[in-house]
Design a protein around this motif. Structure first.
Motif, PDB file in Angstrom:
ATOM      1  N   ILE A 191     -28.668 -32.846  24.078  1.00 21.69           N
ATOM      2  CA  ILE A 191     -29.684 -33.836  24.447  1.00 21.69           C
ATOM      3  C   ILE A 191     -29.634 -35.041  23.517  1.00 21.69           C
ATOM      4  O   ILE A 191     -29.695 -36.191  23.961  1.00 21.69           O
ATOM      5  CB  ILE A 191     -31.094 -33.195  24.428  1.00 21.69           C
ATOM      6  CG1 ILE A 191     -31.198 -32.111  25.509  1.00 21.69           C
ATOM      7  CG2 ILE A 191     -32.176 -34.255  24.620  1.00 21.69           C
ATOM      8  CD1 ILE A 191     -32.460 -31.269  25.415  1.00 21.69           C
ATOM      9  N   ALA A 194     -27.177 -37.926  24.205  1.00 22.62           N
ATOM     10  CA  ALA A 194     -27.473 -38.796  25.352  1.00 22.62           C
ATOM     11  C   ALA A 194     -26.236 -39.086  26.203  1.00 22.62           C
ATOM     12  O   ALA A 194     -25.858 -40.245  26.414  1.00 22.62           O
ATOM     13  CB  ALA A 194     -28.107 -40.100  24.884  1.00 22.62           C
ATOM     14  N   ASP A 196     -23.803 -39.971  29.176  1.00 21.29           N
ATOM     15  CA  ASP A 196     -23.915 -40.716  30.437  1.00 21.29           C
ATOM     16  C   ASP A 196     -23.382 -39.901  31.609  1.00 21.29           C
ATOM     17  O   ASP A 196     -23.774 -40.126  32.761  1.00 21.29           O
ATOM     18  CB  ASP A 196     -23.131 -42.026  30.346  1.00 21.29           C
ATOM     19  CG  ASP A 196     -23.635 -42.919  29.230  1.00 21.29           C
ATOM     20  OD1 ASP A 196     -24.794 -43.347  29.301  1.00 21.29           O
ATOM     21  OD2 ASP A 196     -22.848 -43.180  28.292  1.00 21.29           O
ATOM     22  N   TRP A 218     -33.989 -31.687  29.595  1.00 19.62           N
ATOM     23  CA  TRP A 218     -32.808 -32.444  29.995  1.00 19.62           C
ATOM     24  C   TRP A 218     -33.123 -33.548  31.002  1.00 19.62           C
ATOM     25  O   TRP A 218     -32.245 -34.326  31.357  1.00 19.62           O
ATOM     26  CB  TRP A 218     -31.751 -31.507  30.593  1.00 19.62           C
ATOM     27  CG  TRP A 218     -31.063 -30.667  29.553  1.00 19.62           C
ATOM     28  CD1 TRP A 218     -31.660 -29.872  28.631  1.00 19.62           C
ATOM     29  CD2 TRP A 218     -29.649 -30.541  29.341  1.00 19.62           C
ATOM     30  NE1 TRP A 218     -30.722 -29.243  27.847  1.00 19.62           N
ATOM     31  CE2 TRP A 218     -29.477 -29.633  28.265  1.00 19.62           C
ATOM     32  CE3 TRP A 218     -28.530 -31.087  29.958  1.00 19.62           C
ATOM     33  CZ2 TRP A 218     -28.212 -29.281  27.788  1.00 19.62           C
ATOM     34  CZ3 TRP A 218     -27.269 -30.729  29.494  1.00 19.62           C
ATOM     35  CH2 TRP A 218     -27.108 -29.842  28.415  1.00 19.62           C
ATOM     36  N   GLU A 219     -34.360 -33.633  31.446  1.00 18.89           N
ATOM     37  CA  GLU A 219     -34.682 -34.591  32.509  1.00 18.89           C
ATOM     38  C   GLU A 219     -34.474 -36.039  32.091  1.00 18.89           C
ATOM     39  O   GLU A 219     -34.222 -36.915  32.932  1.00 18.89           O
ATOM     40  CB  GLU A 219     -36.122 -34.389  33.002  1.00 18.89           C
ATOM     41  CG  GLU A 219     -37.196 -34.629  31.942  1.00 18.89           C
ATOM     42  CD  GLU A 219     -37.471 -33.407  31.083  1.00 18.89           C
ATOM     43  OE1 GLU A 219     -38.396 -33.473  30.248  1.00 18.89           O
ATOM     44  OE2 GLU A 219     -36.774 -32.375  31.245  1.00 18.89           O
ATOM     45  N   ASN A 220     -34.536 -36.320  30.793  1.00 20.23           N
ATOM     46  CA  ASN A 220     -34.348 -37.699  30.321  1.00 20.23           C
ATOM     47  C   ASN A 220     -32.945 -37.982  29.799  1.00 20.23           C
ATOM     48  O   ASN A 220     -32.676 -39.084  29.320  1.00 20.23           O
ATOM     49  CB  ASN A 220     -35.384 -38.024  29.243  1.00 20.23           C
ATOM     50  CG  ASN A 220     -36.797 -38.062  29.799  1.00 20.23           C
ATOM     51  OD1 ASN A 220     -37.023 -38.568  30.898  1.00 20.23           O
ATOM     52  ND2 ASN A 220     -37.751 -37.521  29.053  1.00 20.23           N
ATOM     53  N   VAL A 221     -32.080 -36.987  29.879  1.00 20.41           N
ATOM     54  CA  VAL A 221     -30.675 -37.226  29.532  1.00 20.41           C
ATOM     55  C   VAL A 221     -30.117 -38.227  30.550  1.00 20.41           C
ATOM     56  O   VAL A 221     -30.291 -38.044  31.756  1.00 20.41           O
ATOM     57  CB  VAL A 221     -29.873 -35.910  29.570  1.00 20.41           C
ATOM     58  CG1 VAL A 221     -28.372 -36.186  29.452  1.00 20.41           C
ATOM     59  CG2 VAL A 221     -30.335 -34.967  28.468  1.00 20.41           C
ATOM     60  N   PRO A 222     -29.469 -39.304  30.106  1.00 21.42           N
ATOM     61  CA  PRO A 222     -28.989 -40.327  31.046  1.00 21.42           C
ATOM     62  C   PRO A 222     -28.202 -39.763  32.228  1.00 21.42           C
ATOM     63  O   PRO A 222     -28.390 -40.202  33.376  1.00 21.42           O
ATOM     64  CB  PRO A 222     -28.131 -41.234  30.167  1.00 21.42           C
ATOM     65  CG  PRO A 222     -28.774 -41.130  28.816  1.00 21.42           C
ATOM     66  CD  PRO A 222     -29.224 -39.705  28.706  1.00 21.42           C
ATOM     67  N   ARG A 225     -30.736 -38.120  34.546  1.00 19.53           N
ATOM     68  CA  ARG A 225     -31.600 -39.151  35.127  1.00 19.53           C
ATOM     69  C   ARG A 225     -30.887 -39.949  36.209  1.00 19.53           C
ATOM     70  O   ARG A 225     -31.460 -40.265  37.257  1.00 19.53           O
ATOM     71  CB  ARG A 225     -32.057 -40.099  34.002  1.00 19.53           C
ATOM     72  CG  ARG A 225     -33.003 -41.212  34.435  1.00 19.53           C
ATOM     73  CD  ARG A 225     -33.117 -42.239  33.323  1.00 19.53           C
ATOM     74  NE  ARG A 225     -31.834 -42.898  33.079  1.00 19.53           N
ATOM     75  CZ  ARG A 225     -31.425 -43.290  31.872  1.00 19.53           C
ATOM     76  NH1 ARG A 225     -32.162 -43.082  30.789  1.00 19.53           N
ATOM     77  NH2 ARG A 225     -30.248 -43.896  31.738  1.00 19.53           N
ATOM     78  N   ASP A 226     -29.587 -40.218  35.986  1.00 19.62           N
ATOM     79  CA  ASP A 226     -28.830 -41.060  36.919  1.00 19.62           C
ATOM     80  C   ASP A 226     -27.992 -40.259  37.913  1.00 19.62           C
ATOM     81  O   ASP A 226     -27.218 -40.846  38.685  1.00 19.62           O
ATOM     82  CB  ASP A 226     -27.910 -41.998  36.126  1.00 19.62           C
ATOM     83  CG  ASP A 226     -28.690 -42.925  35.196  1.00 19.62           C
ATOM     84  OD1 ASP A 226     -29.874 -43.175  35.479  1.00 19.62           O
ATOM     85  OD2 ASP A 226     -28.104 -43.376  34.191  1.00 19.62           O
TER      86      ASP A 226
END
Length: 262
Positions: A191, A194, A196, A218-222, A225-226
């Motif tokens: 985490i 970060a 991509d 893990w929801e905010n890991v780029p 998220r993408d």
């Protein structure tokens, strides 16, 4: 010249010998072999990765058995005790794969063909490096070999990620040759990097991106998220042979270059 009856305990010697036109020397293969397809169809399957049917191997009267890594030490010991000559390679890098091809070719008396094959593979690597150098940005990439426990990518995978235009987020772990030294006990380690892109290659089973995305925190890991979670099939990338340098690299390039031009 050289051994005439070879048992291949993993896929990479099988694929290499077929590419060198020396497939008639192969009398037995690993049950995990998928490349080339004709090998799986035509050759007897006599081993898994950590176990082998020693009696079945001996019945083939091999003059050489070829395996990979310390994980196959017990198989090698059993065959050596039975009087079979064994070569266990332990290469873990891109350069090591190229040298492995050259050494195997020399062992079976086709050093020139092996040199040409290695040179062709090197040209492919160089072409991808040159294309990757033109990317305007490089993604941070987390490569996962296994999920429970989490195991990060081995050295040749990390190097291929770099050649394809990405940066491995755990390069310090990649240089550890043993899987146990690449176990990630605390998911926070990933985490915090970060990534991509997350690439999964869970050896022997299908990668489940939705399971990775659902990991706590893990929801905010780029990459999560993408929606940048991808699978590269393990036979393409986790065998230290030609496939990793061709189809495996091509998959990494497709994913990474696709991200770079989003």
């Amino acid at each position: 010249m050289g051994p005439r009856r070879i048992v291949c305990l993993t896929e990479e010697p099988t694929e290499t010998l077929y590419l060198l036109g020396e497939q008639d020397r192969i009398v037995g293969i690993s049950g995990f072999t998928v490349r080339p397809t004709e090998a799986r169809r035509d050759k007897p399957k006599v081993s898994a990765f950590t176990s082998a049917k020693v009696d079945k191997i001996l019945a083939l009267k091999p003059d050489l058995a070829i395996g990979f890594s310390d994980i196959q030490a017990d198989i090698a010991q059993a065959l050596i005790k039975a009087g079979v000559e064994v070569w266990i390679s332990n290469h873990r890098s891109v350069e090591g794969i190229l040298e492995y091809i050259r050494r195997l070719g020399a062992m079976v008396g086709v050093a020139d063909k092996a040199d040409k094959l290695a040179a062709t593979l090197e040209r492919g690597l160089d072409e991808t490096r040159e294309a990757s150098a033109l990317l305007l940005r490089r993604p941070r990439v987390y490569f996962e070999e296994w999920d429970e426990p989490m195991i990060s990518g081995i050295r040749w995978v990390s190097e291929l990620v770099g050649i394809a235009g990405g940066d491995d987020v755990l390069p310090g772990r990649a240089v550890q040759s043993l899987a146990r030294d690449r176990i990630i006990a605390d998911a926070q380690e990933v985490i915090d990097t970060a990534p991509d892109i997350i690439i999964g290659s869970w050896c022997g089973k299908r990668f489940r991106p939705e399971q990775v995305a659902a990991r706590p925190g893990w929801e905010n890991v780029p990459a999560v998220r993408d929606g940048q979670l991808y699978e590269v099939k393990s036979p393409l990338i986790l065998q230290p042979g030609p496939a990793a340098l061709t189809d495996g690299l091509a998959e990494l390039r497709r994913i990474i270059h696709g991200w770079a031009v989003r």
